[in-house]
Design a protein around this motif. Sequence first.
Motif, PDB file in Angstrom:
ATOM      1  N   LEU A  97      -8.079   4.613  -3.030  1.00  0.00           N
ATOM      2  CA  LEU A  97      -7.919   3.818  -4.239  1.00  0.00           C
ATOM      3  C   LEU A  97      -9.144   2.929  -4.382  1.00  0.00           C
ATOM      4  O   LEU A  97      -9.439   2.136  -3.497  1.00  0.00           O
ATOM      5  N   VAL A  98      -9.879   3.071  -5.468  1.00  0.00           N
ATOM      6  CA  VAL A  98     -11.107   2.307  -5.650  1.00  0.00           C
ATOM      7  C   VAL A  98     -11.014   1.273  -6.764  1.00  0.00           C
ATOM      8  O   VAL A  98     -11.862   0.399  -6.861  1.00  0.00           O
ATOM      9  N   GLY A  99      -9.998   1.365  -7.616  1.00  0.00           N
ATOM     10  CA  GLY A  99      -9.904   0.410  -8.710  1.00  0.00           C
ATOM     11  C   GLY A  99      -8.521   0.347  -9.311  1.00  0.00           C
ATOM     12  O   GLY A  99      -7.669   1.189  -9.050  1.00  0.00           O
ATOM     13  N   LEU A 120      -6.728  -8.803  -2.557  1.00  0.00           N
ATOM     14  CA  LEU A 120      -7.731  -7.776  -2.839  1.00  0.00           C
ATOM     15  C   LEU A 120      -8.927  -8.017  -1.923  1.00  0.00           C
ATOM     16  O   LEU A 120      -9.978  -8.486  -2.368  1.00  0.00           O
ATOM     17  N   PRO A 121      -8.823  -7.691  -0.642  1.00  0.00           N
ATOM     18  CA  PRO A 121      -9.859  -8.058   0.325  1.00  0.00           C
ATOM     19  C   PRO A 121     -11.209  -7.381   0.153  1.00  0.00           C
ATOM     20  O   PRO A 121     -12.212  -7.864   0.678  1.00  0.00           O
ATOM     21  N   SER A 172      -0.395  -6.451  -2.590  1.00  0.00           N
ATOM     22  CA  SER A 172      -1.453  -6.350  -1.584  1.00  0.00           C
ATOM     23  C   SER A 172      -2.089  -4.976  -1.697  1.00  0.00           C
ATOM     24  O   SER A 172      -1.387  -3.966  -1.703  1.00  0.00           O
ATOM     25  N   PHE A 173      -3.406  -4.959  -1.756  1.00  0.00           N
ATOM     26  CA  PHE A 173      -4.133  -3.720  -1.919  1.00  0.00           C
ATOM     27  C   PHE A 173      -5.071  -3.502  -0.743  1.00  0.00           C
ATOM     28  O   PHE A 173      -5.525  -4.460  -0.124  1.00  0.00           O
ATOM     29  N   GLU A 193       0.812  -1.214   0.000  1.00  0.00           N
ATOM     30  CA  GLU A 193       0.000   0.000   0.000  1.00  0.00           C
ATOM     31  C   GLU A 193       0.851   1.273   0.000  1.00  0.00           C
ATOM     32  O   GLU A 193       0.539   2.231  -0.706  1.00  0.00           O
ATOM     33  N   SER A 194       1.946   1.293   0.736  1.00  0.00           N
ATOM     34  CA  SER A 194       2.752   2.515   0.798  1.00  0.00           C
ATOM     35  C   SER A 194       3.408   2.842  -0.546  1.00  0.00           C
ATOM     36  O   SER A 194       3.740   4.006  -0.807  1.00  0.00           O
ATOM     37  N   ASP A 195       3.573   1.864  -1.436  1.00  0.00           N
ATOM     38  CA  ASP A 195       4.116   2.121  -2.768  1.00  0.00           C
ATOM     39  C   ASP A 195       3.133   2.874  -3.653  1.00  0.00           C
ATOM     40  O   ASP A 195       3.509   3.443  -4.671  1.00  0.00           O
ATOM     41  N   LEU A 196       1.872   2.865  -3.298  1.00  0.00           N
ATOM     42  CA  LEU A 196       0.838   3.441  -4.151  1.00  0.00           C
ATOM     43  C   LEU A 196       0.687   4.947  -4.001  1.00  0.00           C
ATOM     44  O   LEU A 196      -0.041   5.575  -4.758  1.00  0.00           O
ATOM     45  N   GLY A 197       1.348   5.541  -3.020  1.00  0.00           N
ATOM     46  CA  GLY A 197       1.311   6.985  -2.858  1.00  0.00           C
ATOM     47  C   GLY A 197      -0.009   7.517  -2.358  1.00  0.00           C
ATOM     48  O   GLY A 197      -0.349   8.681  -2.579  1.00  0.00           O
TER      49      GLY A 197
END
Length: 155
Positions: free
Chosen positions: A33-35, A78-79, A54-55, A20-24
């Motif tokens: 982040l929705v998609g 993708l929980p 992991s999202f 998650e931290s890579d996604l900014g």
Amino acid sequence: GYVLSSFAPSASRSDKKLIESDLGLSALPKFTLVGIKKLSSSGNAYRTALESASFPASVKYVSSKAFSYHSALSSISLPGLEEAEAFGFSEVYALSSIELPSSLKKAGSKLFYADSNLSSIRLHMTEKEAKSRDFASDWNSNGDALISVNYDSAE
């Protein structure tokens, strides 16, 4: 919310994981982040290096071919997934199993097309619940072969 169309993997880590931290997301405090439109980076070499992703539960949607050609990707989390379009996880060759959450409401045609090592899908709902969802008749196909689907037992 926003949809991921590219990412920047951490240069300080060499663990071949996307977290998650890579996604900014912290840079966009008013958005979640929705998609995922297409999991790619400026360097396609990362497609052969990425081993897990992991999202957050806020990710509800995966577009067509979002994970395509990530040949080393063996783990995807993708929980909160609710909808995955046709071919969303196609050509992810290292994936041998995947868990899909009970929140999944729609699964497109040949969702796992050409995932030659994928042998089982763990679907967190009963088979009866799954039949009531908008799943394509061939959503669990990796081409001509069907993938084994394991459901939660009915209570």
